[in-house]
Design a protein around this motif. Structure first.
Motif, PDB file in Angstrom:
ATOM      1  N   VAL A 197      49.630  32.537 -12.163  1.00  0.00           N
ATOM      2  CA  VAL A 197      50.362  33.372 -11.208  1.00  0.00           C
ATOM      3  C   VAL A 197      49.642  34.704 -11.021  1.00  0.00           C
ATOM      4  O   VAL A 197      49.462  35.165  -9.888  1.00  0.00           O
ATOM      5  N   THR A 198      49.195  35.317 -12.107  1.00  0.00           N
ATOM      6  CA  THR A 198      48.476  36.586 -11.967  1.00  0.00           C
ATOM      7  C   THR A 198      47.141  36.395 -11.258  1.00  0.00           C
ATOM      8  O   THR A 198      46.737  37.236 -10.464  1.00  0.00           O
ATOM      9  N   LYS A 199      46.468  35.283 -11.520  1.00  0.00           N
ATOM     10  CA  LYS A 199      45.208  35.000 -10.824  1.00  0.00           C
ATOM     11  C   LYS A 199      45.443  34.821  -9.330  1.00  0.00           C
ATOM     12  O   LYS A 199      44.675  35.326  -8.502  1.00  0.00           O
ATOM     13  N   PHE A 200      46.529  34.141  -8.965  1.00  0.00           N
ATOM     14  CA  PHE A 200      46.868  33.949  -7.558  1.00  0.00           C
ATOM     15  C   PHE A 200      47.129  35.289  -6.869  1.00  0.00           C
ATOM     16  O   PHE A 200      46.619  35.545  -5.782  1.00  0.00           O
ATOM     17  N   PHE A 201      47.916  36.170  -7.509  1.00  0.00           N
ATOM     18  CA  PHE A 201      48.229  37.450  -6.879  1.00  0.00           C
ATOM     19  C   PHE A 201      47.011  38.356  -6.799  1.00  0.00           C
ATOM     20  O   PHE A 201      46.852  39.099  -5.836  1.00  0.00           O
ATOM     21  N   ARG A 202      46.114  38.302  -7.770  1.00  0.00           N
ATOM     22  CA  ARG A 202      44.894  39.104  -7.680  1.00  0.00           C
ATOM     23  C   ARG A 202      44.031  38.636  -6.525  1.00  0.00           C
ATOM     24  O   ARG A 202      43.473  39.454  -5.784  1.00  0.00           O
ATOM     25  N   LYS A 203      43.918  37.322  -6.327  1.00  0.00           N
ATOM     26  CA  LYS A 203      43.123  36.811  -5.216  1.00  0.00           C
ATOM     27  C   LYS A 203      43.775  37.124  -3.882  1.00  0.00           C
ATOM     28  O   LYS A 203      43.099  37.399  -2.900  1.00  0.00           O
ATOM     29  N   SER A 204      45.101  37.062  -3.826  1.00  0.00           N
ATOM     30  CA  SER A 204      45.782  37.301  -2.555  1.00  0.00           C
ATOM     31  C   SER A 204      45.682  38.762  -2.127  1.00  0.00           C
ATOM     32  O   SER A 204      45.741  39.051  -0.938  1.00  0.00           O
ATOM     33  N   THR A 205      45.515  39.678  -3.066  1.00  0.00           N
ATOM     34  CA  THR A 205      45.385  41.086  -2.692  1.00  0.00           C
ATOM     35  C   THR A 205      43.973  41.438  -2.247  1.00  0.00           C
ATOM     36  O   THR A 205      43.757  42.496  -1.675  1.00  0.00           O
ATOM     37  N   GLN A 206      43.002  40.557  -2.483  1.00  0.00           N
ATOM     38  CA  GLN A 206      41.623  40.819  -2.088  1.00  0.00           C
ATOM     39  C   GLN A 206      41.409  40.640  -0.595  1.00  0.00           C
ATOM     40  O   GLN A 206      40.439  41.121  -0.049  1.00  0.00           O
TER      41      GLN A 206
END
Length: 61
Positions: A19-28
């Motif tokens: 989940v944290t990996k998904f949100f970090r990628k989505s903010t890029q």
């Protein structure tokens, strides 16, 4: 009992990691999080399908 707790912690930890990996990628942004970012030659990360089809037809001819 301890094994069940350990398995639960592993499962929730793995889920939290993704989940944290998904949100970090989505903010890029769209281009930075794209899997083809390193080989992409477009400026806006949009695909011009007409151009792509024409190039494929020209290569097969």
């Amino acid at each position: 009992m301890i094994i069940n707790i350990l398995i639960g912690v592993l499962i929730f930890g793995y889920a939290l990691y993704h989940v944290t990996k998904f949100f970090r990628k989505s903010t890029q942004g769209k281009c930075a999080s794209c899997a083809q970012h390193s080989s992409c030659a477009t400026d806006d990360c949009g695909i011009d399908w007409d151009k792509t089809i024409q190039e494929a037809q020209n290569q097969s001819s």
